[in-house]
Scaffold this active site. Sequence first.
Site, PDB file in Angstrom:
ATOM      1  N   ARG A  56       0.838  -1.205   0.000  1.00  0.00           N
ATOM      2  CA  ARG A  56       0.000   0.000   0.000  1.00  0.00           C
ATOM      3  C   ARG A  56       0.872   1.254   0.000  1.00  0.00           C
ATOM      4  O   ARG A  56       1.736   1.425   0.884  1.00  0.00           O
ATOM      5  CB  ARG A  56      -0.944   0.008   1.208  1.00  0.00           C
ATOM      6  CG  ARG A  56      -1.804  -1.227   1.409  1.00  0.00           C
ATOM      7  CD  ARG A  56      -2.860  -1.436   0.345  1.00  0.00           C
ATOM      8  NE  ARG A  56      -3.967  -0.515   0.421  1.00  0.00           N
ATOM      9  CZ  ARG A  56      -5.070  -0.697   1.130  1.00  0.00           C
ATOM     10  NH1 ARG A  56      -5.190  -1.788   1.857  1.00  0.00           N
ATOM     11  NH2 ARG A  56      -6.051   0.185   1.130  1.00  0.00           N
ATOM     12  N   ASP A  76     -14.668   1.039  -3.732  1.00  0.00           N
ATOM     13  CA  ASP A  76     -14.888  -0.308  -3.187  1.00  0.00           C
ATOM     14  C   ASP A  76     -16.052  -1.027  -3.866  1.00  0.00           C
ATOM     15  O   ASP A  76     -16.243  -2.228  -3.636  1.00  0.00           O
ATOM     16  CB  ASP A  76     -15.114  -0.248  -1.678  1.00  0.00           C
ATOM     17  CG  ASP A  76     -13.847   0.139  -0.940  1.00  0.00           C
ATOM     18  OD1 ASP A  76     -13.896   0.312   0.297  1.00  0.00           O
ATOM     19  OD2 ASP A  76     -12.791   0.287  -1.593  1.00  0.00           O
TER      20      ASP A  76
HETATM   21  O1  LIG Z   1     -11.067   6.005   4.633  1.00  0.00           O
HETATM   22  C1  LIG Z   1     -11.626   4.882   4.534  1.00  0.00           C
HETATM   23  O2  LIG Z   1     -12.309   4.352   5.424  1.00  0.00           O
HETATM   24  C2  LIG Z   1     -11.502   4.171   3.223  1.00  0.00           C
HETATM   25  C3  LIG Z   1     -11.135   4.862   2.101  1.00  0.00           C
HETATM   26  C4  LIG Z   1     -11.067   4.273   0.757  1.00  0.00           C
HETATM   27  O3  LIG Z   1      -9.730   4.240   0.345  1.00  0.00           O
HETATM   28  P1  LIG Z   1      -9.093   5.383  -0.625  1.00  0.00           P
HETATM   29  O4  LIG Z   1      -9.362   6.704  -0.008  1.00  0.00           O
HETATM   30  O5  LIG Z   1      -7.630   5.021  -0.605  1.00  0.00           O
HETATM   31  O6  LIG Z   1      -9.753   5.232  -1.972  1.00  0.00           O
HETATM   32  C5  LIG Z   1     -11.653   2.855   0.692  1.00  0.00           C
HETATM   33  O7  LIG Z   1     -11.127   2.146  -0.455  1.00  0.00           O
HETATM   34  C6  LIG Z   1     -11.328   2.068   1.920  1.00  0.00           C
HETATM   35  O8  LIG Z   1     -12.019   0.819   1.852  1.00  0.00           O
HETATM   36  C7  LIG Z   1     -11.785   2.726   3.200  1.00  0.00           C
HETATM   37  C1  LIG Z   2      -9.435  -1.108   0.823  1.00  0.00           C
HETATM   38  C2  LIG Z   2     -10.237  -1.392   1.852  1.00  0.00           C
HETATM   39  O1  LIG Z   2      -9.969  -1.109   3.177  1.00  0.00           O
HETATM   40  P1  LIG Z   2      -8.534  -0.644   3.744  1.00  0.00           P
HETATM   41  O2  LIG Z   2      -8.058   0.521   2.887  1.00  0.00           O
HETATM   42  O3  LIG Z   2      -8.835  -0.256   5.148  1.00  0.00           O
HETATM   43  O4  LIG Z   2      -7.612  -1.814   3.625  1.00  0.00           O
HETATM   44  C3  LIG Z   2     -11.562  -2.035   1.667  1.00  0.00           C
HETATM   45  O5  LIG Z   2     -12.272  -2.222   2.678  1.00  0.00           O
HETATM   46  O6  LIG Z   2     -11.901  -2.364   0.492  1.00  0.00           O
END
Ligand SMILES: O=C(O)C1=C[C@@H](OP(=O)(O)O)[C@@H](O)[C@H](O)C1
Ligand SMILES: C=C(OP(=O)(O)O)C(=O)O
Length: 461
Positions: free
Chosen positions: A131, A334
């Site tokens: 990540r 997501d």
């Molecule tokens: O802030 C959060 O709770 C999240 C932000 C999103 O990521 P990105 O902001 O990197 O797209 C999403 O994909 C993740 O599942 C949860």
């Molecule tokens: C990317 C996700 O969560 P996180 O960024 O918390 O791993 C998700 O829930 O699809």
Amino acid sequence: MILKVKNVKNVGGVVKAPPSKSYTHRAVIIASLAEGVSKLYDPLSSEDTLLSVNTCRKFGADIKTSNFNFLRNNPNSNSYWEIKGTTKLENSSKDPIDLKNSGTTLRIMTSVAGLSDNKTIFTGDKSLKTRPMDMLLEALKPLGVNAYSILENGKPPIEITPGFIGGKTSIDGNISSQFISSLLIAGTVSEKGIDLEVKGDFISKSYVAMTLDVMDKFGIEIETDLYTKHENCNMAEKKCSSTYFSIKPQKYIATDHVIEGDYSSASYLLGAIAILGGEITVKNLFKNSKQGDKLILDIIAKMGAKIMIDEDSVLLASNGNLHGIEIDLHNAPDLLPSVSVLGALSTGKTIMTGVKHARFKETDRIAKCVEELSKLGCNIKENEDGMEIIGGIDLEKGISTELNSHDDHRLAMAFSLIGLKHDITIKDGNVFNVSFPNFMEAMAKIGIELGLFEESYSCTL
Ligand SMILES: O=C(O)C1=C[C@@H](OP(=O)(O)O)[C@@H](O)[C@H](O)C1
Ligand SMILES: C=C(OP(=O)(O)O)C(=O)O
């Protein structure tokens, strides 16, 4: 373990959406930074959210969790977590803190760790170590935090040296909104507060709206033009004006907070009935929610189902005949796995755009959805920021009926819906505990019996 659909009967009825993972993370972390005791009602108890709980405990919060089943217990006198926060953070862990699969915990707690009195190292599982973190680490430097990627690849493991005094900084908004949520949550309780400029294309903006929503509930005043700016910038002309946030130094005030239902998790329940045909009511989904994944309601309606939204529940009715659509997932990354499966089971073309950032999740979800659906004879084209499903599943043209979750919880749950129409299996299917531990129980409530089986290894001599 192999996940597959075992039986489908008496489809429909009423089911409750699980509590929001994103809201639970925010409430736990912010309550842990508040003076006093907060109660979180109906929180999500999942692998990822318990990582936030345990990490906040390591920094000094006193958190009492209660194990209850959201499907059977309603928010009542004993189904809450009690969090006694601290304004004096100290990492009690001498070893690296393993955040396993939780990107949200990693991103938000990286800035919070900058507020503590001593060093912290965050690590994670194989997926978490992919990540991106470099933009957040760069943005933290002007605020007094020296944090770096130990392998110097911009990814975890990350070492954070304290010194978060706050001030002015900027960051690009095109990779992850979690960086912005992280800076705002921690910057609020720093000595100088924070002035943050988010430059260019601001993706997953809805998650920052959720962050501001929880910060507001814990007493914080924020100046921002997030809500007044045009939704998407003009990417064609590469003209994207910045978004600004200004937060004076403040203290979070402990409060009681009820966690709303999760639209991302609900997409599997709604998608199942949209595909099968039938009628369900999903409770605990709020009409005025700030969740970007509420977009699933528009998507399923555009594909041909009927959606009725009440204050705190959604009614879906479908004849099972869906048609393809074009959709920009810029603000709801997501949903990509769910929408790719819905598209693969629809007539006509489905085009997803605006979601290059879905490549930086538990997996590169664009590449993996294309790879796996192609196995089933799908005529699918991968694009840099999404995909085009030109022709749906056709097992005659396919090369396998065994899909792989790649240990990604959203791929496992989305792919399980294909089993409603085709006899397929999903390898490493038991990974939904990250975000939806009661997934199988919830699906059974609407007439879909899923099964988990040991992988049978045939030895070839
Ligand atoms: O802030 C959060 O709770 C999240 C932000 C999103 O990521 P990105 O902001 O990197 O797209 C999403 O994909 C993740 O599942 C949860
Ligand atoms: C990317 C996700 O969560 P996180 O960024 O918390 O791993 C998700 O829930 O699809």
